[in-house]
Write an enzyme that holds these catalytic residues in place. Structure first.
Site, PDB file in Angstrom:
ATOM      1  N   ARG A   1       0.810  -1.229   0.000  1.00 29.16           N
ATOM      2  CA  ARG A   1       0.000   0.000   0.000  1.00 29.16           C
ATOM      3  C   ARG A   1       0.843   1.278   0.000  1.00 29.16           C
ATOM      4  NH1 ARG A   1      -2.755  -2.925   3.901  1.00 29.16           N
ATOM      5  NH2 ARG A   1      -4.553  -4.016   3.057  1.00 29.16           N
TER       6      ARG A   1
ATOM      7  N   LYS B   1       2.803  11.561 -11.103  1.00 26.10           N
ATOM      8  CA  LYS B   1       2.060  10.642 -11.985  1.00 26.10           C
ATOM      9  C   LYS B   1       2.905   9.394 -12.189  1.00 26.10           C
ATOM     10  CE  LYS B   1      -0.761  13.737 -14.766  1.00 26.10           C
ATOM     11  NZ  LYS B   1      -1.049  14.190 -16.134  1.00 26.10           N
TER      12      LYS B   1
ATOM     13  N   GLU C   1       9.893  20.219 -23.774  1.00 25.23           N
ATOM     14  CA  GLU C   1       9.151  20.491 -22.531  1.00 25.23           C
ATOM     15  C   GLU C   1       9.705  21.749 -21.846  1.00 25.23           C
ATOM     16  OE1 GLU C   1       6.486  18.803 -21.799  1.00 25.23           O
ATOM     17  OE2 GLU C   1       6.767  17.008 -23.038  1.00 25.23           O
TER      18      GLU C   1
ATOM     19  N   LYS D   1       6.980  23.504 -12.917  1.00 26.46           N
ATOM     20  CA  LYS D   1       6.142  22.298 -12.777  1.00 26.46           C
ATOM     21  C   LYS D   1       5.668  22.169 -11.329  1.00 26.46           C
ATOM     22  CE  LYS D   1       4.875  17.827 -13.941  1.00 26.46           C
ATOM     23  NZ  LYS D   1       5.083  16.598 -14.668  1.00 26.46           N
TER      24      LYS D   1
ATOM     25  N   GLU E   1      -5.169  17.138 -11.167  1.00 31.03           N
ATOM     26  CA  GLU E   1      -5.896  17.596 -12.357  1.00 31.03           C
ATOM     27  C   GLU E   1      -7.382  17.741 -12.076  1.00 31.03           C
ATOM     28  OE1 GLU E   1      -4.796  14.960 -15.544  1.00 31.03           O
ATOM     29  OE2 GLU E   1      -2.993  16.111 -15.953  1.00 31.03           O
TER      30      GLU E   1
ATOM     31  N   ARG F   1      -3.725  22.287 -13.841  1.00 31.60           N
ATOM     32  CA  ARG F   1      -2.629  21.446 -14.338  1.00 31.60           C
ATOM     33  C   ARG F   1      -2.715  21.270 -15.866  1.00 31.60           C
ATOM     34  NH1 ARG F   1       0.140  16.319 -11.075  1.00 31.60           N
ATOM     35  NH2 ARG F   1       1.563  15.765 -12.733  1.00 31.60           N
TER      36      ARG F   1
ATOM     37  N   ASN G   1      -0.392  20.994 -20.582  1.00 29.74           N
ATOM     38  CA  ASN G   1      -0.662  20.302 -21.850  1.00 29.74           C
ATOM     39  C   ASN G   1      -0.423  21.184 -23.065  1.00 29.74           C
ATOM     40  OD1 ASN G   1      -1.381  17.997 -20.552  1.00 29.74           O
ATOM     41  ND2 ASN G   1      -3.580  18.375 -20.631  1.00 29.74           N
TER      42      ASN G   1
ATOM     43  N   HIS H   1       0.576  19.706 -26.308  1.00 27.27           N
ATOM     44  CA  HIS H   1       0.407  18.257 -26.234  1.00 27.27           C
ATOM     45  C   HIS H   1      -0.864  17.767 -26.927  1.00 27.27           C
ATOM     46  CE1 HIS H   1       3.698  18.667 -23.495  1.00 27.27           C
ATOM     47  NE2 HIS H   1       3.757  17.367 -23.268  1.00 27.27           N
TER      48      HIS H   1
ATOM     49  N   HIS I   1       0.000  14.968 -29.329  1.00 30.77           N
ATOM     50  CA  HIS I   1      -0.486  13.584 -29.172  1.00 30.77           C
ATOM     51  C   HIS I   1      -1.159  13.105 -30.450  1.00 30.77           C
ATOM     52  CE1 HIS I   1      -0.604  13.802 -24.508  1.00 30.77           C
ATOM     53  NE2 HIS I   1       0.528  13.267 -24.950  1.00 30.77           N
TER      54      HIS I   1
ATOM     55  N   HIS J   1       8.410  11.894 -28.838  1.00 27.63           N
ATOM     56  CA  HIS J   1       7.442  12.697 -28.080  1.00 27.63           C
ATOM     57  C   HIS J   1       7.790  14.201 -28.136  1.00 27.63           C
ATOM     58  CE1 HIS J   1       4.497  13.742 -25.098  1.00 27.63           C
ATOM     59  NE2 HIS J   1       5.431  14.268 -24.313  1.00 27.63           N
TER      60      HIS J   1
HETATM   61  N1  LIG Z   1       4.905  10.679 -15.111  1.00 30.55           N
HETATM   62  C1  LIG Z   1       4.856  11.754 -15.853  1.00 30.55           C
HETATM   63  O1  LIG Z   1       4.388  12.822 -15.432  1.00 30.55           O
HETATM   64  C2  LIG Z   1       5.408  11.692 -17.251  1.00 30.55           C
HETATM   65  C3  LIG Z   1       5.582  12.883 -17.980  1.00 30.55           C
HETATM   66  C4  LIG Z   1       6.154  12.797 -19.238  1.00 30.55           C
HETATM   67  C5  LIG Z   1       6.529  11.567 -19.763  1.00 30.55           C
HETATM   68  N2  LIG Z   1       6.343  10.431 -19.025  1.00 30.55           N
HETATM   69  C6  LIG Z   1       6.744   9.120 -19.539  1.00 30.55           C
HETATM   70  O2  LIG Z   1       8.171   9.142 -19.677  1.00 30.55           O
HETATM   71  C7  LIG Z   1       8.536   8.170 -20.653  1.00 30.55           C
HETATM   72  C8  LIG Z   1       9.615   8.753 -21.535  1.00 30.55           C
HETATM   73  O3  LIG Z   1      10.727   9.062 -20.724  1.00 30.55           O
HETATM   74  P1  LIG Z   1      12.174   9.365 -21.346  1.00 30.55           P
HETATM   75  O4  LIG Z   1      12.013  10.313 -22.480  1.00 30.55           O
HETATM   76  O5  LIG Z   1      13.046   9.734 -20.228  1.00 30.55           O
HETATM   77  O6  LIG Z   1      12.562   7.985 -22.026  1.00 30.55           O
HETATM   78  P2  LIG Z   1      13.243   6.647 -21.443  1.00 30.55           P
HETATM   79  O7  LIG Z   1      12.956   6.476 -20.031  1.00 30.55           O
HETATM   80  O8  LIG Z   1      12.835   5.574 -22.391  1.00 30.55           O
HETATM   81  O9  LIG Z   1      14.793   6.934 -21.644  1.00 30.55           O
HETATM   82  C9  LIG Z   1      15.293   7.117 -22.946  1.00 30.55           C
HETATM   83  C10 LIG Z   1      16.568   6.334 -23.164  1.00 30.55           C
HETATM   84  O10 LIG Z   1      17.650   7.011 -22.526  1.00 30.55           O
HETATM   85  C11 LIG Z   1      18.431   6.082 -21.796  1.00 30.55           C
HETATM   86  N3  LIG Z   1      19.060   6.862 -20.726  1.00 30.55           N
HETATM   87  C12 LIG Z   1      18.499   7.289 -19.581  1.00 30.55           C
HETATM   88  N4  LIG Z   1      19.354   8.088 -18.932  1.00 30.55           N
HETATM   89  C13 LIG Z   1      20.482   8.149 -19.673  1.00 30.55           C
HETATM   90  C14 LIG Z   1      21.713   8.831 -19.536  1.00 30.55           C
HETATM   91  N5  LIG Z   1      21.933   9.675 -18.521  1.00 30.55           N
HETATM   92  N6  LIG Z   1      22.645   8.657 -20.499  1.00 30.55           N
HETATM   93  C15 LIG Z   1      22.407   7.858 -21.564  1.00 30.55           C
HETATM   94  N7  LIG Z   1      21.262   7.216 -21.770  1.00 30.55           N
HETATM   95  C16 LIG Z   1      20.298   7.367 -20.826  1.00 30.55           C
HETATM   96  C17 LIG Z   1      17.464   5.025 -21.362  1.00 30.55           C
HETATM   97  O11 LIG Z   1      18.139   3.822 -21.103  1.00 30.55           O
HETATM   98  C18 LIG Z   1      16.567   4.928 -22.601  1.00 30.55           C
HETATM   99  O12 LIG Z   1      17.165   4.090 -23.552  1.00 30.55           O
HETATM  100  C19 LIG Z   1       7.260   7.778 -21.373  1.00 30.55           C
HETATM  101  O13 LIG Z   1       6.868   6.503 -20.958  1.00 30.55           O
HETATM  102  C20 LIG Z   1       6.240   8.801 -20.916  1.00 30.55           C
HETATM  103  O14 LIG Z   1       4.916   8.299 -20.891  1.00 30.55           O
HETATM  104  C21 LIG Z   1       5.792  10.471 -17.785  1.00 30.55           C
END
Ligand SMILES: NC(=O)c1ccc[n+]([C@@H]2O[C@H](COP(=O)([O-])OP(=O)(O)OC[C@H]3O[C@@H](n4cnc5c(N)ncnc54)[C@H](O)[C@@H]3O)[C@@H](O)[C@H]2O)c1
Length: 372
Positions: free
Chosen positions: A120, A142, A184, A236, A246, A251, A255, A258, A262, A275
């Site tokens: 939990r 999130k 972003e 943020k 939200e 919040r 977007n 976005h 999207h 993205h």
């Molecule tokens: N929770 C939220 O509020 C929120 C907001 C935006 C996006 N997201 C989510 O985030 C995800 C995308 O995240 P991302 O863009 O970080 O992609 P990711 O987590 O896939 O990382 C991208 C790549 O970079 C590599 N990597 C990470 N750190 C590194 C470093 N310092 N040096 C070299 N390589 C490195 C990882 O191994 C991966 O291959 C999506 O799933 C999206 O839905 C969540």
């Protein structure tokens, strides 16, 4: 060290930002009185940044277990989470134990969900290593995984106890990953802070992986990144503090870009645009819509497009059919009497949610950004 606070009453937490923070992570856990930790990461990030964290934990005698998964969005599914629960149970992570999410947004979302649901809820420390994760996904609570029929459909709001950002991790990030996070970052400037936007304009030549090749310039460039991450997190954090779940609509301003973005991503099966690229084109579309509705001056729109271009981000799509994009904008839900809700800029540093975007204006904007 820079510190930003996310103000959420008893769930408030700090975001600590500084080069070299990874090596001192155990001190932070000690402050939380945690003596058992599970590090959730991916194979690539572990090979780059596992060592300093492990040696920090060893020095303070904190018992730990590492859970490594393959790289990639495909891992963001419930099966991955279920396998992790087994490992947490085997390790007997107690209720006052800590889950450390070490990696990009994929790891942060999965590990966050595991921490939110195991027993939990156990303590969560986000240690984001991509720019996108540092300025966006690690802050705000999130968490979750994808469902075969939709992104991020299974999840929960669960705030971390702390976010630790070592900006030196940006040094190993591939250029495309830097760019995806920068979209972003530009968004934050447009939403809330003109002087931050101007800072980005002034330093745009430094904000790419190539700039890291000049080793002597790295300390100076790191100062710039530190400021960028801090200012982005501040914005943020402020918005999240005002509308954590939200519920009030506040919040929604996050977007910006976005809604269009999207649609571009979904229509091309998440394969043509990353993205951040889709968000960049989405920022242009939202700005053009505001311009068409006479809500923003054309010079301001030109400045927004100019900065995105300077950061090597795309500002047009290739030939997507307007009607398909409109369908993908989920027109059924958003159109009320031929009108669609959008977040648009009214100046650099100011946005507005409009519920009166005429469909004809949206169509013209789509053509302006390259749709056919
Ligand atoms: N929770 C939220 O509020 C929120 C907001 C935006 C996006 N997201 C989510 O985030 C995800 C995308 O995240 P991302 O863009 O970080 O992609 P990711 O987590 O896939 O990382 C991208 C790549 O970079 C590599 N990597 C990470 N750190 C590194 C470093 N310092 N040096 C070299 N390589 C490195 C990882 O191994 C991966 O291959 C999506 O799933 C999206 O839905 C969540």
């Amino acid at each position: 060290m820079k510190t930003v606070t996310v103000n959420l009453l008893d769930r408030s937490y700090q975001i600590q930002i500084s080069p070299g923070l990874l090596a001192g992570i155990a001190d932070r856990l000690e402050e939380m009185q945690a003596d058992k930790a599970v590090i959730i990461t991916d194979n690539l990030v572990y090979s780059l940044y596992g060592k300093p964290i492990i040696s920090s934990l060893k020095k303070k005698n904190i018992k730990y277990k590492v859970i490594k998964i393959p790289v990639g969005e495909e891992q963001k599914k419930i099966n991955t989470v279920v396998k992790m629960y087994d490992k947490l149970v085997d390790f007997q992570l107690p209720r006052d134990g800590v889950v450390i999410a070490l990696g990009g947004g994929v790891i942060g979302d999965i590990a966050g969900f595991v921490a939110a649901t195991y027993m939990r809820g156990v303590k969560l420390v986000q240690v984001p290593t991509t720019l996108l994760a540092q300025v966006d996904s690690a802050v705000g609570g999130k968490t979750g995984v994808n469902h075969p029929r939709g992104k991020n459909m299974i999840g929960s709001f669960y705030q971390p106890k702390m976010v630790i950002i070592d900006v030196l991790t940006l040094l190993t990030l591939p250029q495309k990953e830097v760019e995806t996070g920068l979209a972003e970052v530009v968004k934050y400037g447009i939403i809330e802070d003109e002087s931050f936007f101007n800072f980005l304009e002034k330093n745009s030549h430094l904000l790419n992986a190539k700039a890291f090749k000049n080793k002597k310039a790295i300390p100076g460039i790191m100062k710039v990144w530190e400021t960028i991450v801090e200012e982005s997190c501040k914005i943020k954090a402020k918005v999240v503090s005002e509308d954590e779940r939200e519920e009030t609509g506040r919040r929604m301003i996050l977007n910006l870009g976005h809604t269009f973005g999207h649609a571009f991503e979904a229509l091309t099966n998440y394969s043509r645009y990353r993205h951040g690229e889709a968000v960049s084109i989405g920022l242009v579309a939202a700005s053009r819509l505001a311009e068409r509705m006479k809500l923003i001056k054309s010079e301001q729109v030109a400045k927004i497009i100019g900065l995105l271009k300077a950061l090597n981000l795309p500002v047009t799509v290739d030939n997507l059919p307007v009607n398909k994009v409109l369908e993908s904008l989920n027109i059924d839900k958003k159109v009320r009497q031929n009108k669609i809700n959008f977040v648009v800029p009214t100046a650099i540093g100011k946005v507005k949610i409009i519920d009166q975007a005429p469909l004809s204006a949206v169509k013209k904007v789509l053509i302006e950004v390259g749709c056919s």
